[in-house]
Scaffold this active site. Structure first.
Site, PDB file in Angstrom:
ATOM      1  N   TYR A 222     -37.809  63.622 -45.797  1.00 51.85           N
ATOM      2  CA  TYR A 222     -38.423  62.296 -45.786  1.00 51.85           C
ATOM      3  C   TYR A 222     -37.747  61.464 -46.869  1.00 51.85           C
ATOM      4  O   TYR A 222     -37.930  61.722 -48.062  1.00 51.85           O
ATOM      5  CB  TYR A 222     -39.921  62.446 -46.047  1.00 51.85           C
ATOM      6  CG  TYR A 222     -40.762  61.194 -45.955  1.00 51.85           C
ATOM      7  CD1 TYR A 222     -40.252  59.977 -45.500  1.00 51.85           C
ATOM      8  CD2 TYR A 222     -42.106  61.224 -46.324  1.00 51.85           C
ATOM      9  CE1 TYR A 222     -41.040  58.850 -45.415  1.00 51.85           C
ATOM     10  CE2 TYR A 222     -42.911  60.100 -46.245  1.00 51.85           C
ATOM     11  CZ  TYR A 222     -42.377  58.923 -45.788  1.00 51.85           C
ATOM     12  OH  TYR A 222     -43.160  57.794 -45.711  1.00 51.85           O
TER      13      TYR A 222
ATOM     14  N   LYS B  49     -36.810  61.677 -41.611  1.00 52.14           N
ATOM     15  CA  LYS B  49     -37.370  60.345 -41.418  1.00 52.14           C
ATOM     16  C   LYS B  49     -36.712  59.432 -42.436  1.00 52.14           C
ATOM     17  O   LYS B  49     -36.815  59.663 -43.651  1.00 52.14           O
ATOM     18  CB  LYS B  49     -38.887  60.328 -41.606  1.00 52.14           C
ATOM     19  CG  LYS B  49     -39.485  58.920 -41.462  1.00 52.14           C
ATOM     20  CD  LYS B  49     -40.933  58.834 -41.898  1.00 52.14           C
ATOM     21  CE  LYS B  49     -41.435  57.392 -41.781  1.00 52.14           C
ATOM     22  NZ  LYS B  49     -42.778  57.200 -42.357  1.00 52.14           N
TER      23      LYS B  49
END
Length: 311
Positions: free
Chosen positions: A144, A174
């Protein structure tokens, strides 16, 4: 065999709802996930940034994950993916959260870079952190990258590719950083010898991410407009670029409105337009009331709510 990756599609990073005494509001959570379950999203991200992960106890994290899984199953969506935010400051606690997430029926863990000791978090330390977590995690992990909440730490495409290539339990990322060049490089990097799910991290570059080869989007605005996101992806996949561009323009405007309102503002918008939740976060985050939704902001959001309700 390498772990599977999250299916291509739309993922809503579910917000956390609180009662006036700041206890979890599970009835609002059920109303929200029920709406998402019926919208065509591929899955949910629980305890991401919009889920106020730093404000939740371990027991509350487990309760929210288990509740989300149960609601999806209740509505015949047992195949929907649950990704749990598990990244904290130490490797030890991150692994504890990964194990607790698995026990609560999450399929993947989303891991932020540790950032408290920012000066010590050079590439070798970050690489070791993610490798250590991935090697011992009972569920596959996604990297992330969100510099705004990690003291500016920004994973570059070489580091992401190196981690993905060296550890088969790292199955995606992400990218909330908004670097489309990075997204494109990661999505097509020949050094990664297997499928790898590179997700755009915001609605305002959703279409651009699809063009770059993303696996879809994990975006706060998908809490508000999941069907609109699903429609944009369908238009893109069908080659209807003009329709996808038109929807992207609307989503970009709405995303900008929501960004300015913050985490509590997203919940206030859900309360205003869908009648559940309230604009309440745990302190020290504040509240957002209906007065923030005036003029152009209301017009932009209301247009997309009407479209969402028509789909």
């Amino acid at each position: 065999m390498s772990p599977s990756i999250p299916p291509r599609g739309i993922y809503a990073p579910v917000v956390a709802f609180f009662n006036e005494d700041e206890s979890l509001d599970l009835s609002a959570l059920e109303a929200h996930i029920t709406r998402l379950a019926k919208s065509g999203v591929a899955g949910l991200v629980v305890q991401g940034s919009n889920g106020e992960a730093p404000h939740l106890l371990h027991s509350e994290r487990q309760e929210v994950i288990a509740t989300a899984s149960a609601i999806l199953k209740k509505h015949g969506k047992s195949d929907a993916v649950v990704i749990a935010g598990c990244g904290v400051q130490s490797t030890r606690e991150t692994l504890l959260l990964c194990n607790e997430a698995k026990e609560s029926r999450a399929h993947f863990a989303l891991i932020l870079s540790p950032s408290y000791w920012t000066g010590a978090m050079q590439k070798p330390a970050i690489e070791k952190f993610f490798n250590d977590v991935a090697t011992s995690s009972p569920i596959p992990i996604l990297l992330y990258n969100f510099p705004a909440v990690t003291s500016g730490i920004d994973l570059d495409s070489d580091l992401i590719a190196t981690l993905a290539a060296s550890n088969p339990n790292i199955v995606g990322c992400k990218l909330t950083c908004g670097n489309l060049g990075k997204l494109h490089r990661v999505a097509h990097d020949a050094r990664i010898p297997r499928p790898f799910a590179a997700f755009a991290g915001k609605s305002d570059f959703f279409l651009h991410g699809l063009v770059a080869g993303s696996n879809g989007v994990i975006a706060a605005a998908a809490n508000m407009f999941p069907k609109v996101h699903v429609k944009l992806m369908a238009d893109f996949d069908e080659g209807n670029l003009k329709a996808a561009q038109d929807l992207q323009t609307k989503l970009s405007d709405a995303d900008w409105v929501l960004v300015q309102l913050g985490v509590a503002g997203l919940k206030a918008a859900l309360d205003r337009y869908y009648s559940y939740g309230g604009g309440r976060s745990r302190r020290p985050l504040g509240m957002v009331d209906g007065a923030k939704f005036e003029g152009r902001a209301d017009s932009i959001l209301k247009e997309l709510v009407d479209l969402e309700n028509s789909l």
